[in-house]
Scaffold this motif. Structure first.
Motif, PDB file in Angstrom:
ATOM      1  N   SER A  38      54.354  51.716  46.222  1.00  0.00           N
ATOM      2  CA  SER A  38      53.349  52.760  46.438  1.00  0.00           C
ATOM      3  C   SER A  38      52.037  52.316  45.799  1.00  0.00           C
ATOM      4  O   SER A  38      52.034  51.523  44.859  1.00  0.00           O
ATOM      5  N   PRO A  44      54.182  59.304  44.898  1.00  0.00           N
ATOM      6  CA  PRO A  44      53.891  60.724  45.085  1.00  0.00           C
ATOM      7  C   PRO A  44      54.980  61.499  45.818  1.00  0.00           C
ATOM      8  O   PRO A  44      54.836  62.683  46.093  1.00  0.00           O
ATOM      9  N   TRP A  45      56.061  60.846  46.140  1.00  0.00           N
ATOM     10  CA  TRP A  45      57.064  61.428  47.019  1.00  0.00           C
ATOM     11  C   TRP A  45      58.016  62.417  46.349  1.00  0.00           C
ATOM     12  O   TRP A  45      58.278  62.366  45.154  1.00  0.00           O
ATOM     13  N   ALA A  80      54.952  64.636  50.069  1.00  0.00           N
ATOM     14  CA  ALA A  80      54.090  64.065  49.029  1.00  0.00           C
ATOM     15  C   ALA A  80      53.443  65.169  48.210  1.00  0.00           C
ATOM     16  O   ALA A  80      52.945  66.151  48.762  1.00  0.00           O
ATOM     17  N   HIS A  82      50.353  65.867  46.215  1.00  0.00           N
ATOM     18  CA  HIS A  82      49.015  65.276  46.155  1.00  0.00           C
ATOM     19  C   HIS A  82      48.476  65.131  44.735  1.00  0.00           C
ATOM     20  O   HIS A  82      47.681  64.223  44.470  1.00  0.00           O
ATOM     21  N   GLU A  85      48.752  61.612  43.278  1.00  0.00           N
ATOM     22  CA  GLU A  85      48.014  60.500  43.875  1.00  0.00           C
ATOM     23  C   GLU A  85      46.929  59.971  42.941  1.00  0.00           C
ATOM     24  O   GLU A  85      46.143  60.736  42.412  1.00  0.00           O
ATOM     25  N   TRP A  91      49.069  58.549  50.265  1.00  0.00           N
ATOM     26  CA  TRP A  91      50.379  59.189  50.311  1.00  0.00           C
ATOM     27  C   TRP A  91      51.093  58.923  51.632  1.00  0.00           C
ATOM     28  O   TRP A  91      52.316  58.798  51.660  1.00  0.00           O
ATOM     29  N   ASP A  94      52.571  55.468  51.323  1.00  0.00           N
ATOM     30  CA  ASP A  94      53.632  55.489  50.322  1.00  0.00           C
ATOM     31  C   ASP A  94      54.899  56.150  50.872  1.00  0.00           C
ATOM     32  O   ASP A  94      56.005  55.623  50.714  1.00  0.00           O
ATOM     33  N   CYS A  95      54.726  57.279  51.528  1.00  0.00           N
ATOM     34  CA  CYS A  95      55.885  57.977  52.094  1.00  0.00           C
ATOM     35  C   CYS A  95      56.502  57.177  53.239  1.00  0.00           C
ATOM     36  O   CYS A  95      57.727  57.178  53.400  1.00  0.00           O
TER      37      CYS A  95
END
Length: 169
Positions: A38, A44-45, A80, A82, A85, A91, A94-95
């Motif tokens: 990420s 951020p998940w 995510a 926020h 972040e 995000w 990353d997700c």
């Protein structure tokens, strides 16, 4: 299972047996998802693991292409937060990396999966957030439907050398 075998035989599976996904397998799948890269290692998940038949059966009312969830024993929504972040907007990437890890881990365990996108469709994202009670500041990114596959996995060669460019287009 060999990593390359998992990569090359992973397919979108939309038909499942009625066998449940074990807690051990679900834990391994979620651990793999959280091992994804990420931006800035922000991670951020969040993951909502859904096994309740009533909730699973309600998903197609939110996502028009997720009817297969009615025969699946498990769905995982990747979301995510926020506030976690460091680099706003990353995000989504990353997700996405977490989803890919999740699906490859499932394949490695012999579990089928299909990625049903929520982002960037606002109606799907908001519908899923409402269905699952996501808090403010958390966005639903993807729905991954999982279960033991009814059809078997098979290898398909998708390599297209004409799409490889070296140094310049």
């Amino acid at each position: 299972m060999d990593l390359f075998e998992a990569i090359h035989t992973r397919r979108s599976i939309r038909a499942f047996t009625d066998a449940p996904v074990s807690e051990t397998d679900m834990d391994a799948i979620l651990r793999a998802a959280m091992a994804a890269p990420s931006a800035g290692n922000e991670q951020p998940w969040h993951f909502v693991a859904i096994t309740d038949r009533e909730v699973l059966d309600a998903i197609p009312s939110v996502h028009p292409y997720a009817a297969m969830v009615k025969t699946a024993p498990l769905a995982i929504v990747v979301a995510a937060e926020h506030a976690l972040e460091k680099y706003p907007g990353n995000w989504v990437l990353d997700c996405s990396a977490a989803v890919e890890n999740l699906m490859l881990a499932a394949r490695g365990l012999g579990i089928g999966s299909v990625w049903c996108g929520l982002y960037p469709q606002a109606d799907r994202m908001e519908g899923m957030a409402t269905l699952l009670g996501l808090p403010e500041g958390v966005s639903a990114h993807a729905l991954v439907v999982l279960g033991h596959p009814s059809p078997d996995f098979k290898r398909v060669d998708r390599f297209k050398p004409e799409r490889i460019h070296r140094n310049r287009w």
